[in-house]
Write an enzyme that holds these catalytic residues in place. Structure first.
Site, PDB file in Angstrom:
ATOM      1  N   ASP A  32      32.231 120.993   2.129  1.00  0.00           N
ATOM      2  CA  ASP A  32      31.022 120.719   2.900  1.00  0.00           C
ATOM      3  C   ASP A  32      31.280 121.141   4.331  1.00  0.00           C
ATOM      4  OD1 ASP A  32      31.474 117.978   4.645  1.00  0.00           O
ATOM      5  OD2 ASP A  32      32.569 117.886   2.752  1.00  0.00           O
ATOM      6  N   ASP A 121      22.266 112.200   3.345  1.00  0.00           N
ATOM      7  CA  ASP A 121      23.541 111.704   3.867  1.00  0.00           C
ATOM      8  C   ASP A 121      23.305 110.358   4.552  1.00  0.00           C
ATOM      9  OD1 ASP A 121      25.835 111.180   5.354  1.00  0.00           O
ATOM     10  OD2 ASP A 121      26.118 113.253   5.982  1.00  0.00           O
ATOM     11  N   GLU A 123      25.334 107.076   6.042  1.00  0.00           N
ATOM     12  CA  GLU A 123      26.650 106.574   6.427  1.00  0.00           C
ATOM     13  C   GLU A 123      26.550 105.792   7.729  1.00  0.00           C
ATOM     14  OE1 GLU A 123      29.145 109.875   8.316  1.00  0.00           O
ATOM     15  OE2 GLU A 123      27.895 111.005   6.880  1.00  0.00           O
TER      16      GLU A 123
END
Length: 337
Positions: A32, A121, A123
């Site tokens: 990534d 994503d 987080e």
């Protein structure tokens, strides 16, 4: 009266396996990357064994990765399966708005056999010093779940694909209350180390695992939990239709074909045969004779559905009557008394 709903997968059986929950012995390496990765030698990444790459596309509702086109195109030119990811900023706007931003700026899935579903994503908030929010962006677990629902619903509606969810087990437990709502979304688990470890609740298996921030390949180090052919199937899944039927009365039946997959479907054939002493007397858009009826759909676009209404003439007033319906491998028995 009995209703029935079943799904029909139209290509190979292996591709019907949900990539969210099947154990595999193989592991396929990948990377990534983001703008911070810098210039990437994609030929070296490929020769180093990587088979896929995730590229940072967007963040919030106003940021786009200035290196996205070069990174996304470069990974494809090197023969990698690639996907884009959106870094969520749940405190800035709702999930729908951020999904729109992602879809407009690289996150839209295309049916080219080389593009993976987009990634959400989620987080710990990395900007606590500047935005003053906690690791959950000051959202309650319930509000966070709503935010994720809004994003994933929009992405699913626009592409026909379930967005991949990137997260850590600790963040998911703390910020969503360990919800099981998103078990249909493939899981990309972030845990640096030698073991995958505990998964967030709702997922039995991971689809991707980010095991290190840096390594021998450019960017983050990842593996796909499956074979290379299964990775390609995730990029290019089979067409899928949902078959539903209902006995409205002893002489009225409906059959609905819904395209719930990511591709248009063509040449769908629906066949039916009455039982219990009935004859078909009306079926707009279909052909019929005696107890048999046949309906055809030339092409059904993604997200669309087609309903057929079938009328019969029972020859008796009591007992079970109905219509047996077949669409490919799917069989439904619609019964009325």
């Amino acid at each position: 009266m009995i209703c029935g709903v079943k799904r029909l997968w139209l290509y190979t059986v292996i591709a019907t396996l949900g990539m969210t929950g099947v154990a595999h012995a193989a592991e396929v390496p990948g990377v990534d990357v983001s703008n911070w990765t810098g210039e990437i030698d994609w030929a070296a990444v490929s020769s180093g064994g990587a088979k896929f790459a995730f590229v940072h596309a967007t963040e919030g509702t106003d940021y786009t990765n200035p290196s996205f086109d070069a990174q996304f195109g470069g990974s494809a030119s090197a023969g990698l399966v690639r996907g884009a990811y959106h870094f969520a900023q749940p405190h800035e706007s709702d999930g729908t708005a951020q999904a729109d931003h992602f879809l407009r700026n690289g996150g839209n899935w295309i049916s080219d056999g080389q593009t993976l579903p987009g990634v959400l994503d989620l987080e710990d908030n990395p900007y606590t010093n500047t935005n003053g929010k906690n690791n959950c962006y000051d959202l309650s677990a319930a509000d966070m779940v709503t935010w994720i629902k809004d994003f994933t619903k929009k992405y699913r509606a626009a592409t026909g694909r379930h967005a991949i969810i990137y997260t850590t087990t600790s963040w998911w437990q703390t910020c969503t209350g360990n919800t099981t709502t998103f078990k249909s979304n493939p899981l990309w688990l972030a845990r640096w180390g030698s073991e995958v470890g505990e998964l967030p609740k709702g997922w039995k298996k991971h689809t991707f695992w980010q095991s290190a921030e840096k390594g021998t390949l450019a960017g983050g180090q990842n593996v796909f939990n499956g074979s290379e052919s299964q990775l390609k199937s995730l990029a290019n899944p089979p067409a899928e239709v949902k078959v539903g039927g209902r006995a409205v009365s002893r002489k009225s039946y409906t059959v609905t074909i819904s395209n719930t997959g990511p591709h248009p479907v063509k040449d769908v054939k629906v066949t039916g045969r009455t039982f219990g002493g009935q004859r078909v007397v009306k079926a707009p858009g279909c052909t019929f004779s005696g107890t048999a009826v046949t309906c055809r759909i030339g092409e059904l676009p993604r997200g669309q559905k087609k309903t057929f209404a079938i009328t019969t003439r029972p020859t008796r007033s009591k007992g079970t009557v109905g219509l047996n319906v077949t669409v490919g491998s799917v069989k439904l028995a619609l019964k009325a008394r």
